[in-house]
Design a protein around this motif. Structure first.
Motif, PDB file in Angstrom:
ATOM      1  N   ASN A 113      29.909  91.685 122.497  1.00 41.22           N
ATOM      2  CA  ASN A 113      30.083  92.387 121.229  1.00 41.22           C
ATOM      3  C   ASN A 113      29.516  93.799 121.262  1.00 41.22           C
ATOM      4  OD1 ASN A 113      31.329  90.171 119.923  1.00 41.22           O
ATOM      5  ND2 ASN A 113      29.343  89.265 119.510  1.00 41.22           N
ATOM      6  N   THR A 114      28.262  93.921 121.689  1.00 43.58           N
ATOM      7  CA  THR A 114      27.630  95.243 121.682  1.00 43.58           C
ATOM      8  C   THR A 114      28.292  96.181 122.693  1.00 43.58           C
ATOM      9  OG1 THR A 114      25.941  94.337 123.164  1.00 43.58           O
ATOM     10  CG2 THR A 114      25.405  94.437 120.821  1.00 43.58           C
ATOM     11  N   THR A 115      28.696  95.638 123.822  1.00 45.01           N
ATOM     12  CA  THR A 115      29.388  96.453 124.830  1.00 45.01           C
ATOM     13  C   THR A 115      30.693  96.991 124.277  1.00 45.01           C
ATOM     14  OG1 THR A 115      28.404  95.157 126.614  1.00 45.01           O
ATOM     15  CG2 THR A 115      30.369  96.442 127.154  1.00 45.01           C
ATOM     16  N   LEU A 116      31.459  96.133 123.621  1.00 47.17           N
ATOM     17  CA  LEU A 116      32.735  96.574 123.056  1.00 47.17           C
ATOM     18  C   LEU A 116      32.527  97.538 121.896  1.00 47.17           C
ATOM     19  CD1 LEU A 116      34.765  93.262 123.276  1.00 47.17           C
ATOM     20  CD2 LEU A 116      35.196  95.385 124.531  1.00 47.17           C
ATOM     21  N   SER A 117      31.490  97.336 121.095  1.00 48.61           N
ATOM     22  CA  SER A 117      31.206  98.269 120.000  1.00 48.61           C
ATOM     23  C   SER A 117      30.944  99.674 120.544  1.00 48.61           C
ATOM     24  CB  SER A 117      29.994  97.793 119.187  1.00 48.61           C
ATOM     25  OG  SER A 117      30.284  96.617 118.500  1.00 48.61           O
ATOM     26  N   ALA A 118      30.120  99.761 121.590  1.00 49.82           N
ATOM     27  CA  ALA A 118      29.817 101.064 122.197  1.00 49.82           C
ATOM     28  C   ALA A 118      31.061 101.668 122.830  1.00 49.82           C
ATOM     29  CB  ALA A 118      28.711 100.915 123.236  1.00 49.82           C
ATOM     30  N   ALA A 119      31.826 100.857 123.548  1.00 52.36           N
ATOM     31  CA  ALA A 119      33.019 101.368 124.234  1.00 52.36           C
ATOM     32  C   ALA A 119      34.084 101.829 123.252  1.00 52.36           C
ATOM     33  CB  ALA A 119      33.582 100.292 125.159  1.00 52.36           C
TER      34      ALA A 119
ATOM     35  N   ALA B  47      33.788  92.941 111.990  1.00 54.86           N
ATOM     36  CA  ALA B  47      34.380  91.642 112.337  1.00 54.86           C
ATOM     37  C   ALA B  47      33.369  90.714 112.991  1.00 54.86           C
ATOM     38  CB  ALA B  47      35.571  91.853 113.269  1.00 54.86           C
ATOM     39  N   VAL B  48      32.441  91.278 113.753  1.00 58.11           N
ATOM     40  CA  VAL B  48      31.485  90.442 114.489  1.00 58.11           C
ATOM     41  C   VAL B  48      30.672  89.547 113.559  1.00 58.11           C
ATOM     42  CG1 VAL B  48      29.448  90.460 115.985  1.00 58.11           C
ATOM     43  CG2 VAL B  48      31.401  91.946 116.506  1.00 58.11           C
ATOM     44  N   PRO B  49      30.026  90.084 112.502  1.00 56.89           N
ATOM     45  CA  PRO B  49      29.260  89.185 111.639  1.00 56.89           C
ATOM     46  C   PRO B  49      30.129  88.172 110.893  1.00 56.89           C
ATOM     47  CG  PRO B  49      29.118  91.445 110.833  1.00 56.89           C
ATOM     48  CD  PRO B  49      29.812  91.490 112.145  1.00 56.89           C
ATOM     49  N   VAL B  50      31.362  88.547 110.565  1.00 56.98           N
ATOM     50  CA  VAL B  50      32.251  87.606 109.880  1.00 56.98           C
ATOM     51  C   VAL B  50      32.579  86.424 110.793  1.00 56.98           C
ATOM     52  CG1 VAL B  50      34.572  87.309 108.906  1.00 56.98           C
ATOM     53  CG2 VAL B  50      33.217  89.335 108.320  1.00 56.98           C
ATOM     54  N   GLY B  51      33.008  86.719 112.017  1.00 55.06           N
ATOM     55  CA  GLY B  51      33.313  85.656 112.963  1.00 55.06           C
ATOM     56  C   GLY B  51      32.090  84.847 113.332  1.00 55.06           C
ATOM     57  N   TRP B  52      30.968  85.534 113.512  1.00 51.71           N
ATOM     58  CA  TRP B  52      29.724  84.871 113.894  1.00 51.71           C
ATOM     59  C   TRP B  52      29.267  83.903 112.810  1.00 51.71           C
ATOM     60  CZ3 TRP B  52      26.311  82.587 116.466  1.00 51.71           C
ATOM     61  CH2 TRP B  52      24.975  82.532 116.085  1.00 51.71           C
ATOM     62  N   CYS B  53      29.323  84.344 111.541  1.00 50.39           N
ATOM     63  CA  CYS B  53      28.898  83.468 110.434  1.00 50.39           C
ATOM     64  C   CYS B  53      29.859  82.284 110.281  1.00 50.39           C
ATOM     65  CB  CYS B  53      28.793  84.266 109.139  1.00 50.39           C
ATOM     66  SG  CYS B  53      27.336  85.344 109.109  1.00 50.39           S
ATOM     67  N   ALA B  54      31.154  82.509 110.500  1.00 52.18           N
ATOM     68  CA  ALA B  54      32.112  81.397 110.454  1.00 52.18           C
ATOM     69  C   ALA B  54      31.786  80.383 111.543  1.00 52.18           C
ATOM     70  CB  ALA B  54      33.540  81.927 110.609  1.00 52.18           C
TER      71      ALA B  54
ATOM     72  N   GLY C 274      38.221  90.818 116.785  1.00 48.07           N
ATOM     73  CA  GLY C 274      36.756  90.829 116.857  1.00 48.07           C
ATOM     74  C   GLY C 274      36.152  89.558 116.305  1.00 48.07           C
ATOM     75  N   ALA C 275      36.705  89.067 115.190  1.00 45.80           N
ATOM     76  CA  ALA C 275      36.198  87.820 114.613  1.00 45.80           C
ATOM     77  C   ALA C 275      36.500  86.644 115.535  1.00 45.80           C
ATOM     78  CB  ALA C 275      36.815  87.597 113.234  1.00 45.80           C
ATOM     79  N   ALA C 276      37.709  86.616 116.091  1.00 45.18           N
ATOM     80  CA  ALA C 276      38.101  85.510 116.981  1.00 45.18           C
ATOM     81  C   ALA C 276      37.312  85.519 118.281  1.00 45.18           C
ATOM     82  CB  ALA C 276      39.601  85.590 117.273  1.00 45.18           C
ATOM     83  N   LEU C 277      36.882  86.703 118.722  1.00 48.57           N
ATOM     84  CA  LEU C 277      36.105  86.795 119.958  1.00 48.57           C
ATOM     85  C   LEU C 277      34.842  85.939 119.895  1.00 48.57           C
ATOM     86  CD1 LEU C 277      35.545  88.068 122.750  1.00 48.57           C
ATOM     87  CD2 LEU C 277      34.481  89.993 121.555  1.00 48.57           C
ATOM     88  N   GLN C 278      34.285  85.759 118.706  1.00 51.49           N
ATOM     89  CA  GLN C 278      33.062  84.970 118.577  1.00 51.49           C
ATOM     90  C   GLN C 278      33.287  83.517 119.007  1.00 51.49           C
ATOM     91  OE1 GLN C 278      30.685  87.199 118.093  1.00 51.49           O
ATOM     92  NE2 GLN C 278      32.513  88.454 117.868  1.00 51.49           N
ATOM     93  N   PHE C 279      34.501  83.029 118.824  1.00 47.80           N
ATOM     94  CA  PHE C 279      34.795  81.631 119.132  1.00 47.80           C
ATOM     95  C   PHE C 279      35.048  81.383 120.622  1.00 47.80           C
ATOM     96  CE2 PHE C 279      35.397  81.990 114.646  1.00 47.80           C
ATOM     97  CZ  PHE C 279      34.920  80.783 114.157  1.00 47.80           C
TER      98      PHE C 279
ATOM     99  N   ALA D  75      27.560  83.473 121.874  1.00 47.14           N
ATOM    100  CA  ALA D  75      27.560  83.187 120.439  1.00 47.14           C
ATOM    101  C   ALA D  75      27.442  81.690 120.180  1.00 47.14           C
ATOM    102  CB  ALA D  75      28.829  83.748 119.791  1.00 47.14           C
ATOM    103  N   TRP D  76      28.153  80.880 120.976  1.00 47.85           N
ATOM    104  CA  TRP D  76      28.054  79.424 120.824  1.00 47.85           C
ATOM    105  C   TRP D  76      26.637  78.941 121.097  1.00 47.85           C
ATOM    106  CZ3 TRP D  76      31.159  75.892 118.758  1.00 47.85           C
ATOM    107  CH2 TRP D  76      32.519  76.192 118.600  1.00 47.85           C
ATOM    108  N   MET D  77      26.026  79.431 122.162  1.00 51.86           N
ATOM    109  CA  MET D  77      24.678  78.995 122.518  1.00 51.86           C
ATOM    110  C   MET D  77      23.679  79.359 121.427  1.00 51.86           C
ATOM    111  SD  MET D  77      24.684  79.844 126.595  1.00 51.86           S
ATOM    112  CE  MET D  77      22.938  79.561 126.786  1.00 51.86           C
TER     113      MET D  77
END
Length: 199
Positions: A23-29, A45-52, A111-116, A121-123
């Motif tokens: 996530n952070t790498t893609l945000s910077a890039a 999108a990251v916090p939305v996907g992460w919270c889901a 971005g939200a789907a990337l969390q899954f 993120a799972w760990m």
């Protein structure tokens, strides 16, 4: 939630959120290549996907993932494949003019789907659910406390990395700096994929 447990949650959230990852790498890039405004869709999108993901793990999806090794491997394979594809796309962009919609555009839903498919993120979700939520009499109240805390950490860490990328944007426009920056970011994604494969 006792103060000691809440403090431990904040320490874990800080360590996991601000260390480099997909996530952070893609945000910077994204911010370095396309500017801060286009990167904000991914940052939000990251916090939305992460919270889901956190809510679904609290509802028992995490237990299913742990109980079915084939499902865990499926998440890993899709996640690794997606990160390698993003690394490939990123590594070929050497000029700001090349970072157009077809090359470096990761939208809100991606971005939200990337969390899954992000095993980090799972760990983290499984650790939080197992340590702070599941098996507690006040599990729902704890989830209500944990969700905004984790959303704030996910948002702030990705926003910080995006701001760093945006600050570097003008400097990267000279010569082949952007190409080497993108290749370095792609290398981080490849290293993350390798780490995901071994966990």
């Amino acid at each position: 939630m006792p103060l000691a447990e809440f403090t431990a949650l904040l320490v874990l959230a800080t360590a996991m959120s601000f260390t480099p990852g997909p996530n952070t790498t893609l945000s910077a890039a994204l911010a370095a290549n396309r500017g801060i405004r286009p990167a904000m869709r991914f940052v939000f999108a990251v916090p939305v996907g992460w919270c889901a993901l956190l809510v679904l793990c609290s509802a028992g999806l995490g237990a299913v993932l742990l109980a079915v090794p084939a499902l865990r491997w499926g998440v890993k394979i899709v996640g690794i494949g997606y990160l390698l594809w993003l690394a490939f796309k990123l590594s070929g962009s050497g000029k700001l003019s090349q970072a157009d919609a077809s090359r470096m555009n990761i939208g809100f839903w991606q971005g939200a789907a990337l969390q899954f498919v992000n095993i980090k993120a799972w760990m983290l979700a499984l650790t939080i659910v197992g340590s702070w939520i599941i098996g507690r009499d006040d599990g729902l109240q704890r989830l209500v406390i944990v969700l905004p805390v984790m959303a704030v950490f996910a948002l702030s860490s990705n926003l910080l990395y995006a701001c760093i990328g945006a600050l570097l944007r003008n400097w990267l426009a000279s010569g082949q700096r952007l190409l080497w920056f993108n290749r370095f970011m792609a290398l981080i994604l490849v290293a993350t994929s390798y780490w995901m494969m071994r966990t």
